[in-house]
Design a protein around this motif. Structure first.
Motif, mmCIF file in Angstrom:
data_model
loop_
_atom_site.group_PDB
_atom_site.id
_atom_site.type_symbol
_atom_site.label_atom_id
_atom_site.label_comp_id
_atom_site.label_asym_id
_atom_site.label_seq_id
_atom_site.Cartn_x
_atom_site.Cartn_y
_atom_site.Cartn_z
ATOM 1 N N LYS A 85 56.298 40.977 37.256
ATOM 2 C CA LYS A 85 55.767 40.127 36.194
ATOM 3 C C LYS A 85 56.267 40.608 34.838
ATOM 4 O O LYS A 85 56.465 41.801 34.634
ATOM 5 C CB LYS A 85 54.235 40.166 36.175
ATOM 6 C CG LYS A 85 53.576 39.486 37.326
ATOM 7 C CD LYS A 85 52.066 39.517 37.149
ATOM 8 C CE LYS A 85 51.379 38.860 38.326
ATOM 9 N NZ LYS A 85 49.924 38.858 38.162
ATOM 10 N N THR A 109 52.609 35.174 30.448
ATOM 11 C CA THR A 109 52.982 35.953 31.623
ATOM 12 C C THR A 109 53.912 35.100 32.487
ATOM 13 O O THR A 109 53.608 33.950 32.787
ATOM 14 C CB THR A 109 51.750 36.351 32.445
ATOM 15 O OG1 THR A 109 50.870 37.105 31.617
ATOM 16 C CG2 THR A 109 52.134 37.182 33.666
ATOM 17 N N ASP A 114 55.602 35.168 36.139
ATOM 18 C CA ASP A 114 55.528 35.812 37.451
ATOM 19 C C ASP A 114 56.819 35.500 38.209
ATOM 20 O O ASP A 114 57.085 34.362 38.567
ATOM 21 C CB ASP A 114 54.309 35.296 38.209
ATOM 22 C CG ASP A 114 54.049 36.062 39.493
ATOM 23 O OD1 ASP A 114 54.977 36.754 39.992
ATOM 24 O OD2 ASP A 114 52.921 35.972 39.993
ATOM 25 N N LYS A 165 49.191 35.608 24.675
ATOM 26 C CA LYS A 165 50.072 36.285 25.630
ATOM 27 C C LYS A 165 50.630 35.254 26.602
ATOM 28 O O LYS A 165 49.968 34.270 26.928
ATOM 29 C CB LYS A 165 49.316 37.353 26.417
ATOM 30 C CG LYS A 165 48.870 38.522 25.596
ATOM 31 C CD LYS A 165 48.161 39.549 26.460
ATOM 32 C CE LYS A 165 47.693 40.718 25.607
ATOM 33 N NZ LYS A 165 46.978 41.709 26.407
ATOM 34 N N GLU A 168 54.992 40.299 30.922
ATOM 35 C CA GLU A 168 53.905 39.878 30.045
ATOM 36 C C GLU A 168 54.240 40.287 28.628
ATOM 37 O O GLU A 168 54.556 41.453 28.364
ATOM 38 C CB GLU A 168 52.575 40.488 30.474
ATOM 39 C CG GLU A 168 51.408 39.997 29.620
ATOM 40 C CD GLU A 168 50.070 40.494 30.122
ATOM 41 O OE1 GLU A 168 49.597 39.984 31.140
ATOM 42 O OE2 GLU A 168 49.519 41.399 29.471
ATOM 43 N N ARG A 169 54.184 39.348 27.710
ATOM 44 C CA ARG A 169 54.497 39.612 26.310
ATOM 45 C C ARG A 169 53.542 38.842 25.414
ATOM 46 O O ARG A 169 53.041 37.779 25.778
ATOM 47 C CB ARG A 169 55.930 39.154 25.963
ATOM 48 C CG ARG A 169 57.017 39.899 26.670
ATOM 49 C CD ARG A 169 57.208 41.265 25.986
ATOM 50 N NE ARG A 169 58.376 41.941 26.477
ATOM 51 C CZ ARG A 169 58.399 42.826 27.452
ATOM 52 N NH1 ARG A 169 57.301 43.145 28.062
ATOM 53 N NH2 ARG A 169 59.512 43.412 27.820
ATOM 54 N N THR A 170 53.334 39.373 24.246
ATOM 55 C CA THR A 170 52.629 38.610 23.224
ATOM 56 C C THR A 170 53.649 37.694 22.562
ATOM 57 O O THR A 170 54.841 37.997 22.511
ATOM 58 C CB THR A 170 51.995 39.526 22.156
ATOM 59 O OG1 THR A 170 53.008 40.333 21.576
ATOM 60 C CG2 THR A 170 50.901 40.385 22.749
#
Length: 86
Positions: A27, A19, A21, A17, A29-31
């Motif tokens: 934020k 992230t 910010d 993952k 957040e992704r795989t």
């Protein structure tokens, strides 16, 4: 192709993952994908080829068609002859 090939895909570890910010509580957040490999097996489950990475559809289909040719050439071989040819 489904009649001649078995395409096997499996996750062997959790996807990483990332992230980002942006501040102020915002934020993203992704795989992320990568480290992929597609194993191509014949109808007996024997390996024919492995396609590493990610492909667009046309390029992936080209890889599968090449594996289909290899499968046809391997279909009458077994044991050491199969391994040597592969």
């Amino acid at each position: 192709m489904r009649e001649n090939l078995i395409l096997h895909w499996q996750t062997v570890r959790p996807l990483p993952k990332v992230t980002i910010d942006f501040g102020e509580g915002c934020k993203l957040e992704r795989t992320i994908r990568g480290n992929s490999i597609y194993y191509i097996l014949d109808s007996s489950g024997r390996p024919i080829n492995a396609i590493p990475g990610l492909y667009r559809l046309k390029a992936f289909l080209t890889q599968l068609k090449q594996a289909e040719v290899i499968a046809a050439l391997l279909s009458n071989r077994s044991g050491r002859e199969y391994e040597n040819f592969l």
